[in-house]
Enzyme design. Sequence first.
Site, PDB file in Angstrom:
ATOM      1  N   ASP A   1      -2.700 -12.314   5.311  1.00 28.49           N
ATOM      2  CA  ASP A   1      -3.762 -12.987   6.066  1.00 28.49           C
ATOM      3  C   ASP A   1      -5.098 -12.796   5.360  1.00 28.49           C
ATOM      4  O   ASP A   1      -5.846 -13.737   5.120  1.00 28.49           O
ATOM      5  CB  ASP A   1      -3.818 -12.419   7.487  1.00 28.49           C
TER       6      ASP A   1
ATOM      7  N   ASP B   1      -5.515  -2.947  -2.298  1.00 28.66           N
ATOM      8  CA  ASP B   1      -6.959  -2.861  -2.569  1.00 28.66           C
ATOM      9  C   ASP B   1      -7.286  -3.349  -3.972  1.00 28.66           C
ATOM     10  O   ASP B   1      -8.210  -4.149  -4.166  1.00 28.66           O
ATOM     11  CB  ASP B   1      -7.498  -1.442  -2.292  1.00 28.66           C
TER      12      ASP B   1
ATOM     13  N   LYS C   1       0.888  -1.170   0.000  1.00 29.55           N
ATOM     14  CA  LYS C   1       0.000   0.000   0.000  1.00 29.55           C
ATOM     15  C   LYS C   1       0.926   1.220   0.000  1.00 29.55           C
ATOM     16  O   LYS C   1       0.907   2.072   0.908  1.00 29.55           O
ATOM     17  CB  LYS C   1      -0.917  -0.042   1.237  1.00 29.55           C
TER      18      LYS C   1
END
Length: 356
Positions: free
Chosen positions: A247, A223, A191
Amino acid sequence: MNAKIVLLPGDGIGPEVVNEARLVLDAVAKLFGHTFEYSTHLLGGCAIDATGTALPEATLKACQASHAVLLGAVGGPKWDDPQAKVRPEQGLLAIRKGLGLYANLRPVKVIPSLAKLSPLKPERLAGVDFIVIRELTGGLYFGQPKGRTKTATGEQAVDTLIYTDVEIRRIVRLGFQIARCRRKQLTSIDKANVLESSRLWRQIAIEVSKEFPDVKLDHQLVDSAAMRLITHAAQFDVIVTENMFGDILTDEAAVLAGSLGLLPSASLGEGKLGLYEPIHGSAPDIAGKGIANPTGTILSAAMLLRHSLGLEAEARAIEAAVSAAIDEGCHTGDLGAAKPINTSQMGDAVRARLKR
Ligand code: IPM
Ligand code: MG
């Protein structure tokens, strides 16, 4: 060969699926002439009940003295009180950290005969075959400071997302090494448009890429990567990402395969010692009924043979037996069978198809 394997059945369906995987390992040992010595230890909720801690010292010591560890699952409603001081999941985090297992490998493959189980359209699933390499001992899970403090007006809580260059370099390098043995495409997920830790991650990924000119590196923001995992899953080969992103993305990726019960994982460190577990949890709703799908654990045992014991032919024998059993219609309830078989029948079906 002679190998010492620690079994950590854990909670819920853990003991049922680990038992089947152990019987598969026994069958492999017989077929290929190996001796596997097992010892069983406590981890998670069962360890809290017996000793007051989720990772007893004896368990960690036994794992450290072994060649490999096979784990079922930890946790359950009994230990879910948010106020509780000790939680089963702490055992899992502590054993990963305690054994230095910083790399979590989660392969995702769609078995064509099971594509109908996925909520996605079959054309989105064709050719899906990738592996996620999740950093496992850094980031938000372990960063300090961590905790709660009182403020003038109430309370606040903090978790810290921290990575060192060394931690990033070793996991990214592993990503390149694995990509080199596959389709030579590495996707680093971060990110970097918002997080400083991601900007360091991306910088190091670019640096390490110079050592691997034969592997194509691309970067994706987490995202949009989450979206592309559904819309363009077949385009991924090897994904490398930090702990929390990994995860979340691996649970999402499991949807592609149709059932959480199918997917294995390996957690590795510097040496050969590794910890192997299915990616599903303890499934308290079906625990004790003997109906859980042991496939994820059986395939984890195959990864154990491959990565910790160097037994590639044996690992492939298990994988081939699992594919054959599934293709021939041996399906547990989670695989949508009208007349599902149970946990031990699924294990038997795999063992019956093991060939040298
Ligand atoms: C996993 C699990 C664990 C994690 C939990 C149980 C601590 O979700 O292995 O993916 O978050 O790592
Ligand atoms: Mg998870």
